[in-house]
Design a protein around this motif. Structure first.
Motif, PDB file in Angstrom:
ATOM      1  N   TYR A  61     134.148  10.301  64.647  1.00 19.54           N
ATOM      2  CA  TYR A  61     134.334  11.258  65.736  1.00 19.54           C
ATOM      3  C   TYR A  61     134.654  10.500  67.014  1.00 19.54           C
ATOM      4  N   PHE A  82     132.376  18.053  58.791  1.00 20.48           N
ATOM      5  CA  PHE A  82     131.203  18.338  59.604  1.00 20.48           C
ATOM      6  C   PHE A  82     131.689  18.575  61.024  1.00 20.48           C
ATOM      7  N   LEU A  90     136.414  15.554  65.311  1.00 21.17           N
ATOM      8  CA  LEU A  90     136.528  14.816  64.058  1.00 21.17           C
ATOM      9  C   LEU A  90     137.892  14.134  63.971  1.00 21.17           C
ATOM     10  N   PHE A 100     131.518  20.212  65.048  1.00 24.73           N
ATOM     11  CA  PHE A 100     130.592  20.429  66.147  1.00 24.73           C
ATOM     12  C   PHE A 100     131.012  21.585  67.032  1.00 24.73           C
ATOM     13  N   GLY A 101     130.016  22.251  67.626  1.00 25.71           N
ATOM     14  CA  GLY A 101     130.279  23.147  68.732  1.00 25.71           C
ATOM     15  C   GLY A 101     130.444  22.342  70.018  1.00 25.71           C
ATOM     16  N   ALA A 102     130.753  23.036  71.108  1.00 22.01           N
ATOM     17  CA  ALA A 102     131.007  22.365  72.393  1.00 22.01           C
ATOM     18  C   ALA A 102     129.732  21.939  73.103  1.00 22.01           C
ATOM     19  N   GLN A 109     134.243  11.232  71.315  1.00 21.45           N
ATOM     20  CA  GLN A 109     133.660  12.104  72.331  1.00 21.45           C
ATOM     21  C   GLN A 109     134.162  11.668  73.689  1.00 21.45           C
ATOM     22  N   MET A 155     132.530  16.227  77.006  1.00 18.14           N
ATOM     23  CA  MET A 155     133.067  17.087  75.944  1.00 18.14           C
ATOM     24  C   MET A 155     132.223  16.957  74.675  1.00 18.14           C
ATOM     25  N   GLY A 156     132.564  17.793  73.698  1.00 15.28           N
ATOM     26  CA  GLY A 156     131.906  17.710  72.399  1.00 15.28           C
ATOM     27  C   GLY A 156     132.535  16.642  71.524  1.00 15.28           C
ATOM     28  N   LEU A 157     132.096  16.591  70.278  1.00 16.93           N
ATOM     29  CA  LEU A 157     132.611  15.603  69.340  1.00 16.93           C
ATOM     30  C   LEU A 157     133.765  16.190  68.538  1.00 16.93           C
ATOM     31  N   PHE A 180     123.732  20.077  70.607  1.00 14.49           N
ATOM     32  CA  PHE A 180     124.881  20.413  69.775  1.00 14.49           C
ATOM     33  C   PHE A 180     124.423  21.041  68.467  1.00 14.49           C
TER      34      PHE A 180
END
Lengths: 112, 107
Positions: free
Chosen positions: A35, B95, A45, B97-99, A37, A41-43, B86
């Motif tokens: 991932y 897999f 893929l 993720f949400g924000a 990041q 922000m989020g992760l 998260f």
């Protein structure tokens, strides 16, 4: 119990350079993931693998390559580093049987 | 692909307050996890919870897989609970993720 180990922890690259981020796990997990990041922000893929010899693209694969020759190792290759690849990179692994994922400590990469 | 939505995006709490974070997902999932990312960037496993309810100290989580949502409860919040929470779901080996929900607990 090492779990998921990533190296290096920090790296500064110049534009156009190449590098490999290393990831190894000692839990005999079939599934492994990379991932990125970005700040705040989020992760997202990048690539994932469901077993040795099998890899597939995630949401943001452009500019990266992976290989999975053993169950334990899942290196991520950046061929021509660009400033847009400045990010924190996380590797993770999980078992197909219970799917709980475990994460490495992350690699902070800056491309200048 | 599967969509993972978390709410609220931000939460400010006074120390001692309780709160609920929500995670909605758009399709059936094999599994679901909650993580806490601390201010140093480390991802910490909180719960592996494909269904049912689990508790760990002041934190608990409930997943209702048939209705495609999960809830994370924080009770008697402390400043060390600050960070980003998260939710992530496993969909056939991917897999996702949400924000995240950014939580700030003030003294």
């Amino acid at each position: 119990n090492a779990g998921v180990t990533q190296t290096p922890k920090f790296r500064i690259l110049k534009i156009g350079q190449s590098m490999t981020l290393q990831c190894t796990q000692d839990m005999n997990h079939n599934y492994m993931y990379w991932y990125r990041q970005d700040p705040g922000m989020g992760l997202k893929l990048i690539y994932y693998s469901v077993g040795a010899g099998i890899t597939d693209k995630g949401e943001v694969p452009n500019g990266y390559n992976v290989s999975r020759s053993t169950t334990e190792d899942f290196p991520l290759r950046l061929e021509l580093a660009a400033p847009s690849q400045t990010s924190v990179y996380f590797c993770a692994s999980s078992s197909p049987f219970d799917s709980e994922a475990f994460f490495g400590q992350g690699t902070r990469l800056t491309v200048v | 692909g599967i969509q993972v939505e978390q709410s609220p995006p931000d939460l400010i709490l006074q120390e001692g307050a309780n709160s609920t974070l929500r995670c909605n997902f758009s399709d059936s999932v094999n599994n679901l996890q909650w993580f806490h990312q601390n201010p140093w960037g480390q991802l910490i496993n909180l719960f592996y919870i494909p269904s049912g309810t689990k508790q760990n100290g002041r934190l608990s989580a409930t997943t209702v897989a048939t209705e495609r949502y999960s809830l994370l409860y924080i009770s008697s919040s402390q400043t060390t609970d600050s960070g980003v929470y998260f939710c992530a779901v496993d969909s056939w080996g991917k897999f996702q993720f949400g924000a995240g929900t950014q939580v700030v607990v003030t003294p």
